[in-house]
Design an enzyme around this catalytic site. Structure first.
Site, PDB file in Angstrom:
ATOM      1  CG  ASP A  52      -2.315   0.553   0.890  1.00  0.00           C
ATOM      2  OD1 ASP A  52      -2.421   1.787   0.765  1.00  0.00           O
ATOM      3  OD2 ASP A  52      -3.274  -0.220   0.744  1.00  0.00           O
ATOM      4  CG  ASP A  61      -4.607   1.238  18.474  1.00  0.00           C
ATOM      5  OD1 ASP A  61      -4.118   1.581  19.569  1.00  0.00           O
ATOM      6  OD2 ASP A  61      -5.815   1.153  18.262  1.00  0.00           O
ATOM      7  CG  HIS A  85      -5.429   3.669   0.834  1.00  0.00           C
ATOM      8  ND1 HIS A  85      -4.910   2.452   0.443  1.00  0.00           N
ATOM      9  CD2 HIS A  85      -6.734   3.657   0.476  1.00  0.00           C
ATOM     10  CE1 HIS A  85      -5.875   1.724  -0.123  1.00  0.00           C
ATOM     11  NE2 HIS A  85      -6.993   2.434  -0.113  1.00  0.00           N
ATOM     12  CB  VAL A 102      -9.817  -8.540  11.328  1.00  0.00           C
ATOM     13  CG1 VAL A 102     -10.439  -9.926  11.192  1.00  0.00           C
ATOM     14  CG2 VAL A 102     -10.783  -7.480  10.817  1.00  0.00           C
ATOM     15  CG  ASN A 173     -13.846   1.366  -4.550  1.00  0.00           C
ATOM     16  OD1 ASN A 173     -14.132   0.231  -4.200  1.00  0.00           O
ATOM     17  ND2 ASN A 173     -13.022   2.138  -3.866  1.00  0.00           N
ATOM     18  CB  ALA A 190      -6.528 -12.285  -7.199  1.00  0.00           C
ATOM     19  CB  SER A 237      -9.257   0.265  -0.328  1.00  0.00           C
ATOM     20  OG  SER A 237      -8.731   0.513  -1.598  1.00  0.00           O
TER      21      SER A 237
END
Length: 310
Positions: A52, A61, A85, A102, A173, A190, A237
């Site tokens: 990214d 965090d 991002h 997660v 998107n 993928a 994303s």
């Protein structure tokens, strides 16, 4: 010819007031009942590579799970995130805050394959993918895409998938009116991810087309912000690192239970049976098989009962 990839367009960003009004954490974690899997293992022993715009590795965090980062863009700012991002996506995967990350027990490495402006060449992205795997990553999260196929990314993806790496990619998107999703998410190796809102409806911006395998939370996702604090963002994303984090939790559970680690093809086949049907009944061009679901994944962790004696 090298293809330029970019952050999928039409991302929505929220300010602090909106965050306070929306949620106290990543809403997808309770909605998807992720704690059912995290109670077995929260990602421990798994490294996820994020490709990214870089990462703010000083964020409170993130620093506890951060291992390494490297710049492949020659942007002049190193692997630091000047865009936001990459830090947001990194937090969704592996923030140490269980309300945000997660896979809060997993470690993360970050290959900066997208510049501060949010775009990057195929050669740099491919190099970032390979570097992350060299650092021990077994899952990659690519919240990027292009309308054109890049040979360098394709070759790296196929090579790494053949080695057992799971690669999650954003569907894009461009909305439901299109007939194609972004590359590399369109490629066979993928695991392509669409975006859902809090009602488990497919997001209006989420691309449609052949090749989507699954879907995940991607609207008003709260995660880490460059410079500290949090912000909400929306897009495929955001769904992609959620899916990558969930797969990291699942992989850690398989490791703990000494279960075989499936190939990417095995994961794709698993989605046929272990997904929650969303959008319209059956497989569709907006969400694929539906949404990969922790409660169903638990079935793969339970040993079959011994046969009853005759």
């Amino acid at each position: 010819m090298e293809q330029m990839c970019r952050i999928p367009t039409d991302l929505l960003r929220g300010d602090t007031a909106e965050i306070l009004a929306l949620a106290e954490g990543n809403w997808g974690i309770p909605k998807f009942e992720v704690d059912l899997l995290r109670a077995v293992c929260p990602g421990t022993g798994v490294i996820v590579g994020i490709i990214d715009t870089g990462i703010d590795d000083t964020h409170p965090d993130l620093r506890g799970n951060f291992l390494a980062s490297k710049d492949f863009t020659n942007s002049g700012s190193g692997a630091k995130d000047r865009n936001g991002h990459g830090t947001h996506c990194s937090g969704t995967v592996g923030s140490t805050n269980p309300n945000i990350g997660v896979a809060y027990g997993a470690k993360i490495v970050h290959g900066k394959g997208l510049s501060d402006g949010g775009s990057g060449g195929g050669n740099g992205i491919a190099a970032a993918m390979r570097w992350c795997v060299e650092q021990g990553a077994t899952i990659l999260s690519l919240s990027l895409g292009s309308s054109g196929r890049d040979p360098a990314i394709d070759a790296a993806g196929q090579e790494l998938t053949d080695k057992g790496i799971w690669i999650c990619c954003a569907a894009g998107n461009s909305g439901g009116g299109t007939s194609a999703i972004d590359f590399p998410g369109r490629l066979p190796w993928a695991i392509s991810v669409a975006a859902l809102d809090q009602n488990l409806n497919v997001a209006s911006f989420s691309s449609a087309g052949e090749g989507i395998e699954t879907s995940a939370p991607g609207v008003n996702i709260l995660s880490t912000r460059t410079g500290g604090g949090f912000q909400t963002m929306s897009g495929t994303s955001m769904a992609t690192p959620f899916n990558a984090g969930l797969l990291a939790v699942y992989r850690s559970c398989l490791m703990l239970k000494a279960k075989p680690i499936p190939t990417t093809k095995g994961i794709q086949e698993m989605l046929n049976s272990d997904s929650m049907d969303v959008n319209i009944p059956g497989v569709d061009k907006r969400t694929g098989n539906g949404a990969i679901w922790p409660r169903l994944l638990l079935n793969n962790l339970v040993d079959a009962p011994p046969p009853v004696a005759a």
